[in-house]
Design a protein around this motif. Structure first.
Motif, PDB file in Angstrom:
ATOM      1  N   ARG A  81       0.881  -1.178   0.000  1.00 41.48           N
ATOM      2  CA  ARG A  81       0.000   0.000   0.000  1.00 41.48           C
ATOM      3  C   ARG A  81       0.913   1.221   0.000  1.00 41.48           C
ATOM      4  O   ARG A  81       1.960   1.228   0.662  1.00 41.48           O
ATOM      5  CB  ARG A  81      -0.883   0.003   1.247  1.00 41.48           C
ATOM      6  CG  ARG A  81      -1.834   1.178   1.248  1.00 41.48           C
ATOM      7  CD  ARG A  81      -2.666   1.310   2.505  1.00 41.48           C
ATOM      8  NE  ARG A  81      -3.425   2.546   2.469  1.00 41.48           N
ATOM      9  CZ  ARG A  81      -4.030   3.085   3.508  1.00 41.48           C
ATOM     10  NH1 ARG A  81      -3.998   2.473   4.679  1.00 41.48           N
ATOM     11  NH2 ARG A  81      -4.685   4.224   3.387  1.00 41.48           N
ATOM     12  N   ASN A  88      -3.930  11.569   3.652  1.00 45.15           N
ATOM     13  CA  ASN A  88      -3.938  10.646   4.809  1.00 45.15           C
ATOM     14  C   ASN A  88      -3.574  11.463   6.045  1.00 45.15           C
ATOM     15  O   ASN A  88      -4.191  11.338   7.104  1.00 45.15           O
ATOM     16  CB  ASN A  88      -2.889   9.531   4.682  1.00 45.15           C
ATOM     17  CG  ASN A  88      -3.216   8.493   3.619  1.00 45.15           C
ATOM     18  OD1 ASN A  88      -2.329   8.014   2.938  1.00 45.15           O
ATOM     19  ND2 ASN A  88      -4.493   8.146   3.490  1.00 45.15           N
ATOM     20  N   LEU A  92      -8.392  13.069   5.366  1.00 46.20           N
ATOM     21  CA  LEU A  92      -9.452  13.318   4.379  1.00 46.20           C
ATOM     22  C   LEU A  92      -9.691  12.067   3.541  1.00 46.20           C
ATOM     23  O   LEU A  92      -8.737  11.358   3.196  1.00 46.20           O
ATOM     24  CB  LEU A  92      -9.055  14.464   3.439  1.00 46.20           C
ATOM     25  CG  LEU A  92      -8.688  15.803   4.073  1.00 46.20           C
ATOM     26  CD1 LEU A  92      -8.374  16.840   2.989  1.00 46.20           C
ATOM     27  CD2 LEU A  92      -9.803  16.319   4.981  1.00 46.20           C
ATOM     28  N   PHE A  93     -10.959  11.830   3.200  1.00 44.68           N
ATOM     29  CA  PHE A  93     -11.258  10.760   2.237  1.00 44.68           C
ATOM     30  C   PHE A  93     -10.604  11.133   0.905  1.00 44.68           C
ATOM     31  O   PHE A  93     -10.825  12.237   0.392  1.00 44.68           O
ATOM     32  CB  PHE A  93     -12.773  10.625   2.028  1.00 44.68           C
ATOM     33  CG  PHE A  93     -13.479   9.950   3.165  1.00 44.68           C
ATOM     34  CD1 PHE A  93     -13.457   8.563   3.282  1.00 44.68           C
ATOM     35  CD2 PHE A  93     -14.172  10.685   4.131  1.00 44.68           C
ATOM     36  CE1 PHE A  93     -14.126   7.929   4.327  1.00 44.68           C
ATOM     37  CE2 PHE A  93     -14.830  10.057   5.175  1.00 44.68           C
ATOM     38  CZ  PHE A  93     -14.805   8.678   5.280  1.00 44.68           C
ATOM     39  N   GLY A  95      -9.799   8.520  -2.023  1.00 43.92           N
ATOM     40  CA  GLY A  95     -10.322   7.779  -3.169  1.00 43.92           C
ATOM     41  C   GLY A  95      -9.482   7.998  -4.411  1.00 43.92           C
ATOM     42  O   GLY A  95      -8.268   7.791  -4.408  1.00 43.92           O
ATOM     43  N   GLU A 185      -7.388   3.414  -6.079  1.00 39.00           N
ATOM     44  CA  GLU A 185      -8.191   3.344  -4.851  1.00 39.00           C
ATOM     45  C   GLU A 185      -9.667   3.298  -5.223  1.00 39.00           C
ATOM     46  O   GLU A 185     -10.063   3.769  -6.307  1.00 39.00           O
ATOM     47  CB  GLU A 185      -7.879   4.585  -3.985  1.00 39.00           C
ATOM     48  CG  GLU A 185      -8.612   4.662  -2.662  1.00 39.00           C
ATOM     49  CD  GLU A 185      -8.412   3.419  -1.786  1.00 39.00           C
ATOM     50  OE1 GLU A 185      -8.988   2.350  -2.137  1.00 39.00           O
ATOM     51  OE2 GLU A 185      -7.719   3.504  -0.761  1.00 39.00           O
ATOM     52  N   TYR A 188     -14.382   7.131  -3.869  1.00 42.24           N
ATOM     53  CA  TYR A 188     -15.104   7.377  -2.626  1.00 42.24           C
ATOM     54  C   TYR A 188     -16.321   8.286  -2.788  1.00 42.24           C
ATOM     55  O   TYR A 188     -16.925   8.718  -1.812  1.00 42.24           O
ATOM     56  CB  TYR A 188     -14.142   7.943  -1.564  1.00 42.24           C
ATOM     57  CG  TYR A 188     -13.892   6.980  -0.408  1.00 42.24           C
ATOM     58  CD1 TYR A 188     -14.963   6.419   0.281  1.00 42.24           C
ATOM     59  CD2 TYR A 188     -12.612   6.653   0.008  1.00 42.24           C
ATOM     60  CE1 TYR A 188     -14.755   5.541   1.338  1.00 42.24           C
ATOM     61  CE2 TYR A 188     -12.392   5.772   1.066  1.00 42.24           C
ATOM     62  CZ  TYR A 188     -13.472   5.229   1.715  1.00 42.24           C
ATOM     63  OH  TYR A 188     -13.262   4.360   2.765  1.00 42.24           O
ATOM     64  N   ASN A 257      -7.908  -0.033  -0.450  1.00 38.37           N
ATOM     65  CA  ASN A 257      -9.072  -0.842  -0.819  1.00 38.37           C
ATOM     66  C   ASN A 257      -8.869  -1.680  -2.078  1.00 38.37           C
ATOM     67  O   ASN A 257      -9.385  -2.800  -2.150  1.00 38.37           O
ATOM     68  CB  ASN A 257     -10.311   0.053  -0.931  1.00 38.37           C
ATOM     69  CG  ASN A 257     -10.688   0.575   0.444  1.00 38.37           C
ATOM     70  OD1 ASN A 257     -11.093  -0.182   1.324  1.00 38.37           O
ATOM     71  ND2 ASN A 257     -10.482   1.875   0.663  1.00 38.37           N
TER      72      ASN A 257
HETATM   73  O1  LIG Z   1      -9.018   6.859   0.079  1.00 37.69           O
HETATM   74  C1  LIG Z   1      -8.771   7.034   1.272  1.00 37.69           C
HETATM   75  O2  LIG Z   1      -9.293   7.917   1.949  1.00 37.69           O
HETATM   76  C2  LIG Z   1      -7.801   6.124   1.964  1.00 37.69           C
HETATM   77  O3  LIG Z   1      -6.710   5.937   1.156  1.00 37.69           O
HETATM   78  C3  LIG Z   1      -8.398   4.812   2.323  1.00 37.69           C
HETATM   79  O4  LIG Z   1      -9.460   5.133   3.084  1.00 37.69           O
HETATM   80  P1  LIG Z   1     -10.175   4.122   4.093  1.00 37.69           P
HETATM   81  O5  LIG Z   1      -9.244   3.814   5.215  1.00 37.69           O
HETATM   82  O6  LIG Z   1     -11.375   4.915   4.534  1.00 37.69           O
HETATM   83  O7  LIG Z   1     -10.569   2.921   3.314  1.00 37.69           O
END
Ligand SMILES: O=C(O)[C@H](O)COP(=O)(O)O
Length: 327
Positions: A81, A88, A92-93, A95, A185, A188, A257
Motif C-alpha cells: 500500500r 492521509n 481526508l477521504f 479515493g 483506490e 469514494y 481498498n
Molecule cells: O481513500 C482514502 O481515503 C484512503 O486511502 C483509504 O481510506 P479508508 O481507510 O477509509 O478505506
C-alpha cells in the motif's frame, strides 16, 4: 447510493493506458503486458521471453535458456500500500483524487524498499495515481538488483514509439512498470475531500464504518469494495496472474481498498472477513505463487531477516546470487 452509471464514469475516465485490442489483434488480453514490454523494449516477439534477470539467468546472453529457467512454477508477489499521502495526513477521504506522498510517506516507501531489497522483482504494476507510483519508484531505489524501473506508455502509438529502448544491455538493467487505473483506490464518491472524523460526527460512526469497511455498501455515489473488486481483481486475474504463472516476480504498489479486494481474492476471505482487514501505509506483504496457489508469507521485517529467505529455496538462491554478484 452509487449507481452503475457513476461506477462506469470512474472506470472510463481514469484510463491512462488504453489497452486497445486493435494494438494487439491476435493476442488475448492476458498477453498484453508481455506484448507491451516486447513492443517498447524491442524484444523479438517470437522469443516470448520475459525481461531477463541476469542474477536468475544461467546465461546473460541467451534468451531461450533464460526463458526455460523462468518457466519455474514459482514466483514472488509483493503487495505494497502506498506510503502516507498528504490527505492521509489531514485525515481526508481521498479515493481517486491524485494526491502525492508526505515526507513521512516518502520515508515509508524507502523503508518498504529496504524490506524487499533481496526479493526478486521482474515486473511492477502500479495504479495510475501518483502516490502508488511514487511508492514503487522510491521502494525500488533500495533494491539490491540496482535495476531502473521504467514506466511503459501505451496511451498512443507515438508514446510507444518515442519511449522505445534500443539497447539490449540497457533493457536487461530495467524493470517495466505498468500503470493501470483498475488498481486505483476505490472511488469514494461524495466523501472525497471530506474529513473522516467530521463525516463520522455528521452521519454516525456506524454508518461511516459501513461505508469504509463493508463489502457491499457503497459510500454515496462511490464504489463499494465489491465494485472496486470487480475491476481490481479482474485486472489481477487477466494481467498479473499470467505473469506469475510465467515465472515473473511481481511488485504491486496500490491502495488500501484495491489491495484489500486483491487480498480477499488471494486469501479467499469471505465478505464478512474482509471487513476487518486493515492495511497500513508502506507495508510490504509477500506471497509465493506456486502450483497455481497463493501462499501468504507475511511482511518481510528487514533486508537481513533470515526467515524471509527460508520461505523458498528460490528466494534463498536469489539472495545468495545477489550477495555473490554485488559484494
Ligand atoms: O481513500 C482514502 O481515503 C484512503 O486511502 C483509504 O481510506 P479508508 O481507510 O477509509 O478505506
Amino acid at each position: 447510493m452509487a449507481t452503475v452509471a457513476s461506477h462506469q464514469a470512474i472506470t472510463t475516465s481514469h484510463r491512462p493506458y488504453n489497452f486497445k485490442a486493435s494494438h494487439f489483434p491476435k493476442e488475448p488480453l492476458n498477453n498484453v503486458p508481455i506484448k507491451l514490454r516486447q513492443k517498447q523494449f524491442k524484444i523479438q516477439a517470437s522469443s516470448q521471453a520475459p525481461l531477463l534477470d541476469p542474477v536468475l539467468s544461467p546465461s546473460k546472453t541467451t534468451p531461450q535458456s533464460s526463458y526455460k529457467k523462468k518457466s519455474s512454477n514459482e514466483a514472488s508477489l509483493i503487495l505494497i500500500r502506498h506510503g502516507e499521502s498528504l490527505w492521509n495526513e489531514k485525515n481526508l477521504f481521498t479515493g481517486c483524487v491524485d494526491v502525492p506522498l508526505t515526507e513521512k510517506g516518502v520515508a515509508e516507501a524507502i523503508q518498504a524498499g529496504k524490506r524487499i531489497s533481496n526479493i526478486p522483482v521482474d515486473l511492477i504494476f502500479t495504479s495510475s495515481l501518483i502516490r502508488a507510483q511514487m511508492t514503487a519508484m522510491l521502494a525500488m531505489t533500495q533494491h539490491r538488483c540496482k535495476k531502473v524501473p521504467i514506466i511503459l506508455h501505451d496511451e498512443s502509438e507515438k508514446a510507444q514509439t518515442w519511449s522505445h529502448v534500443f539497447s539490449e544491455e540497457t533493457r536487461k538493467q530495467s524493470i517495466p512498470v505498468i500503470a493501470a487505473w483498475q488498481l486505483n483506490e476505490r472511488m469514494y464518491g461524495e466523501l472525497q475531500g471530506l474529513n473522516k472524523e467530521e463525516t463520522a460526527e455528521r452521519y454516525g460512526t456506524q454508518q461511516v464504518h459501513e461505508w469504509r469497511r463493508s463489502y457491499h455498501i457503497p459510500p454515496p455515489k462511490g464504489e463499494s469494495l465489491e465494485m472496486c473488486a470487480e475491476r481490481a481483481v479482474a485486472y489481477f486475474e487477466d494481467n498479473i496472474q499470467p505473469e506469475l504463472a510465467f515465472g515473473n516476480n511481481v511488485l504491486i504498489a496500490a491502495h488500501g481498498n484495491s489491495l484489500r479486494s486483491i487480498i480477499m481474492y488471494l486469501d479467499k476471505l469471505t465478505s464478512q472477513e474482509v471487513t476487518s482487514l486493515e492495511l497500513s501505509t508502506g507495508l510490504p506483504l509477500l506471497y509465493i505463487f506456486k502450483d497455481r496457489k497463493f501462499m501468504r508469507r507475511g511482511s518481510p521485517v528487514g533486508p537481513t531477516e533470515a526467515g524471509v529467505y527460508a520461505y523458498t529455496k528460490r528466494l534463498a538462491q536469489y539472495r545468495q546470487k545477489l550477495d555473490e554478484t554485488l559484494n
